[in-house]
Design an enzyme around this catalytic site. Structure first.
Site, PDB file in Angstrom:
ATOM      1  N   HIS A  13       0.802  -1.232   0.000  1.00 56.40           N
ATOM      2  CA  HIS A  13       0.000   0.000   0.000  1.00 56.40           C
ATOM      3  C   HIS A  13       0.830   1.275   0.000  1.00 56.40           C
ATOM      4  O   HIS A  13       0.276   2.373  -0.124  1.00 56.40           O
ATOM      5  CB  HIS A  13      -0.960   0.002   1.192  1.00 56.40           C
ATOM      6  CG  HIS A  13      -0.326   0.270   2.514  1.00 56.40           C
ATOM      7  ND1 HIS A  13       0.606  -0.575   3.070  1.00 56.40           N
ATOM      8  CD2 HIS A  13      -0.490   1.287   3.394  1.00 56.40           C
ATOM      9  CE1 HIS A  13       0.993  -0.093   4.237  1.00 56.40           C
ATOM     10  NE2 HIS A  13       0.340   1.034   4.458  1.00 56.40           N
ATOM     11  N   TYR A 138      11.131 -12.167 -13.968  1.00 56.93           N
ATOM     12  CA  TYR A 138       9.971 -11.445 -13.444  1.00 56.93           C
ATOM     13  C   TYR A 138       8.697 -11.915 -14.144  1.00 56.93           C
ATOM     14  O   TYR A 138       7.663 -12.136 -13.508  1.00 56.93           O
ATOM     15  CB  TYR A 138      10.162  -9.935 -13.633  1.00 56.93           C
ATOM     16  CG  TYR A 138       9.062  -9.095 -13.058  1.00 56.93           C
ATOM     17  CD1 TYR A 138       8.914  -8.948 -11.681  1.00 56.93           C
ATOM     18  CD2 TYR A 138       8.166  -8.424 -13.880  1.00 56.93           C
ATOM     19  CE1 TYR A 138       7.902  -8.166 -11.146  1.00 56.93           C
ATOM     20  CE2 TYR A 138       7.152  -7.637 -13.355  1.00 56.93           C
ATOM     21  CZ  TYR A 138       7.023  -7.512 -11.990  1.00 56.93           C
ATOM     22  OH  TYR A 138       6.019  -6.733 -11.468  1.00 56.93           O
ATOM     23  N   LYS A 142       5.255 -13.704 -12.554  1.00 60.28           N
ATOM     24  CA  LYS A 142       3.910 -13.159 -12.713  1.00 60.28           C
ATOM     25  C   LYS A 142       2.978 -14.135 -13.438  1.00 60.28           C
ATOM     26  O   LYS A 142       1.784 -14.206 -13.141  1.00 60.28           O
ATOM     27  CB  LYS A 142       3.972 -11.808 -13.450  1.00 60.28           C
ATOM     28  CG  LYS A 142       4.577 -10.692 -12.613  1.00 60.28           C
ATOM     29  CD  LYS A 142       3.793 -10.485 -11.337  1.00 60.28           C
ATOM     30  CE  LYS A 142       4.380  -9.434 -10.435  1.00 60.28           C
ATOM     31  NZ  LYS A 142       3.603  -9.264  -9.183  1.00 60.28           N
ATOM     32  N   THR A 166      -0.186  -2.469 -18.112  1.00 56.32           N
ATOM     33  CA  THR A 166       0.918  -2.056 -18.962  1.00 56.32           C
ATOM     34  C   THR A 166       1.894  -1.228 -18.125  1.00 56.32           C
ATOM     35  O   THR A 166       1.769  -1.167 -16.904  1.00 56.32           O
ATOM     36  CB  THR A 166       0.392  -1.265 -20.168  1.00 56.32           C
ATOM     37  OG1 THR A 166       1.463  -1.034 -21.081  1.00 56.32           O
ATOM     38  CG2 THR A 166      -0.221   0.065 -19.745  1.00 56.32           C
ATOM     39  N   LEU A 168       3.401   1.395 -15.941  1.00 58.31           N
ATOM     40  CA  LEU A 168       2.718   2.344 -15.066  1.00 58.31           C
ATOM     41  C   LEU A 168       3.636   3.484 -14.659  1.00 58.31           C
ATOM     42  O   LEU A 168       4.856   3.332 -14.572  1.00 58.31           O
ATOM     43  CB  LEU A 168       2.208   1.632 -13.823  1.00 58.31           C
ATOM     44  CG  LEU A 168       1.212   0.503 -14.059  1.00 58.31           C
ATOM     45  CD1 LEU A 168       0.920  -0.220 -12.746  1.00 58.31           C
ATOM     46  CD2 LEU A 168      -0.069   1.029 -14.681  1.00 58.31           C
ATOM     47  N   HIS A 181      11.979   2.387 -13.302  1.00 61.22           N
ATOM     48  CA  HIS A 181      11.449   2.100 -14.623  1.00 61.22           C
ATOM     49  C   HIS A 181      11.793   3.224 -15.596  1.00 61.22           C
ATOM     50  O   HIS A 181      12.304   4.271 -15.211  1.00 61.22           O
ATOM     51  CB  HIS A 181       9.936   1.891 -14.545  1.00 61.22           C
ATOM     52  CG  HIS A 181       9.538   0.572 -13.980  1.00 61.22           C
ATOM     53  ND1 HIS A 181       8.780   0.435 -12.830  1.00 61.22           N
ATOM     54  CD2 HIS A 181       9.798  -0.698 -14.391  1.00 61.22           C
ATOM     55  CE1 HIS A 181       8.593  -0.849 -12.565  1.00 61.22           C
ATOM     56  NE2 HIS A 181       9.196  -1.554 -13.490  1.00 61.22           N
ATOM     57  N   ARG A 249       6.162   1.716 -26.606  1.00 58.23           N
ATOM     58  CA  ARG A 249       5.659   1.397 -25.276  1.00 58.23           C
ATOM     59  C   ARG A 249       4.323   2.088 -25.027  1.00 58.23           C
ATOM     60  O   ARG A 249       4.051   3.180 -25.520  1.00 58.23           O
ATOM     61  CB  ARG A 249       6.663   1.832 -24.199  1.00 58.23           C
ATOM     62  CG  ARG A 249       7.942   1.021 -24.144  1.00 58.23           C
ATOM     63  CD  ARG A 249       7.679  -0.405 -23.705  1.00 58.23           C
ATOM     64  NE  ARG A 249       8.911  -1.188 -23.636  1.00 58.23           N
ATOM     65  CZ  ARG A 249       9.397  -1.915 -24.634  1.00 58.23           C
ATOM     66  NH1 ARG A 249       8.761  -1.936 -25.789  1.00 58.23           N
ATOM     67  NH2 ARG A 249      10.509  -2.610 -24.481  1.00 58.23           N
ATOM     68  N   ASP A 350      17.442  -3.009 -25.955  1.00 58.44           N
ATOM     69  CA  ASP A 350      16.171  -2.305 -26.128  1.00 58.44           C
ATOM     70  C   ASP A 350      15.050  -2.952 -25.325  1.00 58.44           C
ATOM     71  O   ASP A 350      14.064  -2.314 -24.993  1.00 58.44           O
ATOM     72  CB  ASP A 350      15.756  -2.329 -27.603  1.00 58.44           C
ATOM     73  CG  ASP A 350      16.215  -1.099 -28.360  1.00 58.44           C
ATOM     74  OD1 ASP A 350      16.435  -0.059 -27.724  1.00 58.44           O
ATOM     75  OD2 ASP A 350      16.357  -1.192 -29.592  1.00 58.44           O
TER      76      ASP A 350
END
Length: 390
Positions: A13, A138, A142, A166, A168, A181, A249, A350
């Site tokens: 949270h 990763y 998931k 997608t 964020l 990111h 993206r 990339d």
């Protein structure tokens, strides 16, 4: 069904998405929320997670906690990315089942899809060809998480929903250069390059004190600061970014993601996703006082062959719109007021060439995004700048 008094545990949270989901639930009048920081509860510790569920007995769980990072972090910490996320997911999902949680929402990522999946990527593209190597661990974690939700639903009649957002960005984003990111990393790099060119060392010191880079803070000598920033491609009026700038993206404002998540949590059931109305009576019928009967074989998917193969029950969450990394850098530069040079280092990876998702399932379930990328980048820079003053 959940109501305003239902106890909802939001794991993660304080994070980018978790904090936005928490605020969204509050705004809707759901005030019986439970959260724990990482220092208060280590979700990789099975016994600690079990004690937490014993004490709190939540009615619903939002699993937004994860071990995350950008392309550099994914490349460096491969074992951590698969092991930490698998531990978190296994502990929270298994304890949710053991403690009769009514509804669980699992947050994944669109990196679950194959590197060369047809665009835009539909949920059915899952496991059809190899993953992108740089974030394979990763992605595997998931995928396992969404399959846990799907499998519990089919075997025990639970109501666990997996959503795959997608890329964020938004309030409480991670701007640490070592593991952030693409968008926050790019924004901070461009901002610092502008400050260096402007000679605004006061602002540079504030930034480095707020988010040190490899132990270098604003209290260090200016040369030490310049040296460490150069390592990350930040120079006087110039920024060097990884890759060619050509990958496409899709980006979603985190508060939009939160709104979509809460919409799904409150309004969407597993039966809605798979389109089988009789699912609830077939699976949920074996209950005692509202709880699934673990001893009944009738609630197991394998015992109902008439339903056929049920898979790809997760939901893509995004905008259905995309831009190149180069176009994003130009938009960020314009927002920051940077007039310097942006270079791309093609010797660096990339990642996936294109990652546009099909959001038609989400639209059918009653939700569409609100914040477009141009507005969102401005809102993110405003938040980042304000965070330096906090």
């Amino acid at each position: 069904m959940l109501n305003k008094t239902s106890k909802i545990y939001v794991a993660g949270h304080h994070g980018l998405v978790g904090s936005a989901i928490w605020n969204n639930l509050k705004a809707r009048g759901y005030n019986n929320l439970v959260g724990r920081s990482h220092n208060e509860l280590d979700l990789t510790d099975q016994l600690a997670v079990r004690r937490f569920f014993d004490e709190e007995q939540p009615d619903a769980v939002v699993l937004a906690a994860a071990f995350v990072g950008g392309i550099m972090a994914n490349s460096l910490y491969r074992a951590d990315f698969i092991m930490q996320n698998m531990k978190i997911q296994c502990n929270v999902i298994s304890e949710s089942f053991a403690h009769h949680v009514q509804k669980l929402l699992f947050l994944g990522s669109t990196c679950i899809y194959p590197k060369n999946a047809p665009q835009p990527m539909k949920e059915e593209a899952l496991l059809t060809s190899p993953l992108e190597y740089t974030n394979e661990e990763y992605a595997l974690a998931k995928i396992s998480g969404l399959k846990m939700c799907e499998s519990y639903n089919l075997q025990y009649g639970t109501n666990y929903i997996a959503v795959m957002p997608t890329n964020l960005y938004g309030p409480n984003d991670n701007f640490h250069l070592e593991n952030s990111h693409v968008m926050p990393a790019m924004m901070r790099k461009i901002y610092l390059a502008k400050l260096i060119h402007d000679g605004n060392w006061e602002a540079i010191h504030v930034d480095m004190n707020k988010r040190p880079v490899e132990g270098v803070t604003g209290l260090c000598e200016d040369k030490a600061i310049l040296d460490i920033l150069a390592k990350y491609g930040i120079f006087d009026n110039k920024v060097v970014l990884w890759g060619t700038g050509r990958p496409l993206r899709e980006f979603l404002w985190s508060e939009d993601m939160a709104d979509a998540s809460v919409h799904v949590l409150l309004n969407v059931n597993f039966s809605d996703i798979i389109g089988i109305e009789k699912y609830s009576s077939v699976f949920y019928g074996n209950t005692t006082n509202g709880h699934v009967d673990r001893n009944s074989s009738e609630g197991r998917g394998g015992a109902i062959p008439s339903l056929g193969e049920i898979r790809n029950c997760h939901i893509n969450v995004g905008t259905g719109k995309e831009l190149t990394i180069r176009e994003l850098s130009e938009l960020v530069a314009k927002t920051v007021g940077f007039c310097g040079k942006i270079e791309f280092d093609a010797t660096k990876p990339d990642g996936t060439p294109r990652k546009l998702i099909d959001v038609s399932k989400l639209h059918r379930l009653g939700w569409t995004h609100k914040v477009e990328i141009e507005e969102g980048v401005g809102k993110l820079f405003e938040w980042y700048h304000n965070s330096l003053m906090a």
